[in-house]
Write a protein that holds these residues in place. Structure first.
Motif, mmCIF file in Angstrom:
data_model
loop_
_atom_site.group_PDB
_atom_site.id
_atom_site.type_symbol
_atom_site.label_atom_id
_atom_site.label_comp_id
_atom_site.label_asym_id
_atom_site.label_seq_id
_atom_site.Cartn_x
_atom_site.Cartn_y
_atom_site.Cartn_z
ATOM 1 N N HIS A 81 0.809 -1.226 0.000
ATOM 2 C CA HIS A 81 0.000 0.000 0.000
ATOM 3 C C HIS A 81 0.842 1.276 0.000
ATOM 4 O O HIS A 81 0.295 2.374 -0.048
ATOM 5 C CB HIS A 81 -0.935 0.026 1.217
ATOM 6 C CG HIS A 81 -1.943 -1.083 1.209
ATOM 7 N ND1 HIS A 81 -2.874 -1.229 0.216
ATOM 8 C CD2 HIS A 81 -2.139 -2.124 2.063
ATOM 9 C CE1 HIS A 81 -3.615 -2.299 0.458
ATOM 10 N NE2 HIS A 81 -3.180 -2.866 1.564
ATOM 11 N N PHE A 82 2.160 1.110 0.069
ATOM 12 C CA PHE A 82 3.013 2.299 0.232
ATOM 13 C C PHE A 82 2.867 3.283 -0.927
ATOM 14 O O PHE A 82 2.962 4.487 -0.746
ATOM 15 C CB PHE A 82 4.491 1.906 0.355
ATOM 16 C CG PHE A 82 4.841 1.243 1.670
ATOM 17 C CD1 PHE A 82 3.901 1.056 2.658
ATOM 18 C CD2 PHE A 82 6.145 0.815 1.906
ATOM 19 C CE1 PHE A 82 4.224 0.446 3.857
ATOM 20 C CE2 PHE A 82 6.482 0.205 3.100
ATOM 21 C CZ PHE A 82 5.523 0.013 4.072
ATOM 22 N N THR A 83 2.671 2.747 -2.129
ATOM 23 C CA THR A 83 2.655 3.650 -3.295
ATOM 24 C C THR A 83 1.237 4.006 -3.739
ATOM 25 O O THR A 83 1.067 4.675 -4.757
ATOM 26 C CB THR A 83 3.394 2.989 -4.478
ATOM 27 O OG1 THR A 83 2.828 1.675 -4.667
ATOM 28 C CG2 THR A 83 4.884 2.858 -4.205
ATOM 29 N N ASP A 84 0.244 3.560 -2.980
ATOM 30 C CA ASP A 84 -1.146 3.833 -3.358
ATOM 31 C C ASP A 84 -1.520 5.263 -2.970
ATOM 32 O O ASP A 84 -1.783 5.557 -1.811
ATOM 33 C CB ASP A 84 -2.068 2.815 -2.668
ATOM 34 C CG ASP A 84 -3.522 2.988 -3.083
ATOM 35 O OD1 ASP A 84 -3.824 3.966 -3.797
ATOM 36 O OD2 ASP A 84 -4.346 2.143 -2.690
ATOM 37 N N THR A 85 -1.566 6.131 -3.946
ATOM 38 C CA THR A 85 -1.848 7.542 -3.647
ATOM 39 C C THR A 85 -3.343 7.809 -3.499
ATOM 40 O O THR A 85 -3.745 8.915 -3.156
ATOM 41 C CB THR A 85 -1.290 8.446 -4.774
ATOM 42 O OG1 THR A 85 -1.731 7.918 -6.036
ATOM 43 C CG2 THR A 85 0.222 8.500 -4.743
#
Ligand SMILES: *Cc1c(COP(=O)(O)O)cnc(C)c1O
Length: 383
Positions: A262-266
């Motif tokens: 989920h780190f890159t889910d903007t």
């Protein structure tokens, strides 16, 4: 091991216990000069003897450095949480980037649901265990209302069958499958606070994902108690308090887990604050929130140095113990001995005066999920 109901047996087993020395790391409440037998660690863990030292260290830093303490001294506060993350990660089976200490548990439950409960169209329901800890019930009900739904329509509770105390894994999975595309979030406890049932977290996670839902866990009674592999189990998010099984003191700091995927889910919403801002750029004080990568991006307010100092003191004892696996081995033995004694007492009384409702073994289903070979916890590898 063949148990015996005698003080001599208990004492000699204690002496052979490789973790025996860790008892001296904690203060026990006393009565008439004798320590209590403490069975309330599930509510408030004991005080590590080092706790005072770790608080004093920060009081001295504050005294001598004042605001410079954020960047100077032996533990610059700006980076203090990083030392904790390293020790929290092995406790829940995550990378240090996936965990962060912050706030208190129910607050974090709300913050994470802001990001991970995204009701839309037909998919607006939350599935949870009936009889969850009240704070979780209230938090979930209020989140549902906040999004404009009636908890009666939006919350599905899975209950034990008539005459049973605990949930059958098959029933949980069937309920998830049944409601499939109506479920936005599967939100379970790791271990139920009342029955002590340890839910089959990997199976629940897998079923939730198959239904297209997000899966989160409240690990208040699991973190620091049983081996967890949150990353490999593919859990989306989790949070826990550290004052129960992790001895961080009343009102102690909570921990969160957010899976790396989920780190890159903007598209994730968050209730942001300056401490979640990219660490390197935080003090440029610019307009427009840019989150730090990882669980730290969910931080809202500045580091709670004193609660973190307490948690740090305790985490060092976990490190000394070799983290969870050795503790789990001991806990299984202690539990088996206690249940043996209870059965003895029932036998002596000639009636079932005490009933044990905590399942002896976690109810399992044939695991169709895949785990990395070196991370398969013992309780699954039997299959
Ligand atoms: C103990 C416990 C809490 C307590 O929440 P706080 O916000 O720390 O007061 C919440 N949920 C569960 C499941 C608990 O066991």
């Amino acid at each position: 091991m063949i148990f015996e109901n005698s003080l001599a047996f208990a004492q000699s087993t204690d002496q052979q216990d490789p973790l025996n020395h860790l008892r001296d790391e904690f203060f026990f409440p006393q009565q008439n000069g004798k320590p209590f037998i403490y069975l309330c660690g599930n509510s408030l863990g004991l005080q590590p003897k080092t706790a005072k030292k770790y608080i004093d260290q920060q009081l001295v830093n504050w005294q001598n450095l004042a605001v410079e303490g954020w960047f100077e001294g032996d533990t610059p506060w700006m980076f203090f949480h990083k030392a904790l993350k390293e020790l929290m990660a092995p406790i829940v089976g995550a990378s240090s980037q996936e965990v962060s200490p912050m706030n208190t548990l129910t607050v974090n439950l709300h913050l994470l649901m802001v990001s991970f409960y995204k009701p839309k169209g037909k998919r607006f329901k939350i599935i949870m265990e009936a009889g969850a800890f009240p704070s979780d019930q209230y938090a979930i009900e209020s989140q549902v209302r906040f999004h404009g739904y009636d908890p009666k329509d939006a919350i599905i509770e899975v209950s034990p069958r008539a005459g049973e105390y605990t949930l059958r894994t098959a029933d949980i999975l069937a309920e998830i499958a049944k409601h499939g595309d109506e479920i936005a979030l599967v939100m379970f406890g790791g271990i139920n606070y009342f029955t002590g049932q340890w839910y089959n977290m990997p199976a629940i996670t897998k079923a939730g994902h198959e239904a297209g839902a997000v899966v989160g866990f409240d690990l208040a009674h699991a973190a620091g108690n049983v081996p967890l592999q949150l990353h490999d189990w593919d859990v989306d998010f989790a949070c826990w308090c550290s004052y129960k099984y992790q001895n961080s003191g009343p009102g102690g700091i909570s921990g969160i887990f957010v899976h790396e995927k989920h780190f890159t889910d903007t598209s994730l919403d968050r209730f942001a604050g300056w401490w979640g801002y990219q660490e390197q750029e935080r003090f440029k004080m610019t307009k427009g929130f840019v989150p730090e990568v990882g669980a730290d991006g969910w931080q809202v307010s500045c580091t709670q140095v004193i609660p973190m100092a307490l948690y740090y003191a305790s985490l060092q004892i976990f490190e000394k113990a070799g983290f969870i696996q050795p503790l789990r081995e001991k806990s299984k033995q202690l539990t088996a001995y206690l249940s043996y004694i209870i059965k003895e007492i029932n036998g002596l009384l000639g009636e079932e005066q005490y009933q044990i409702i905590t399942p002896k073994q976690r109810t399992t289903v044939a695991p169709s999920y895949r785990l990395l070979p070196n991370t398969i916890p013992k309780q699954y590898s039997r299959h």
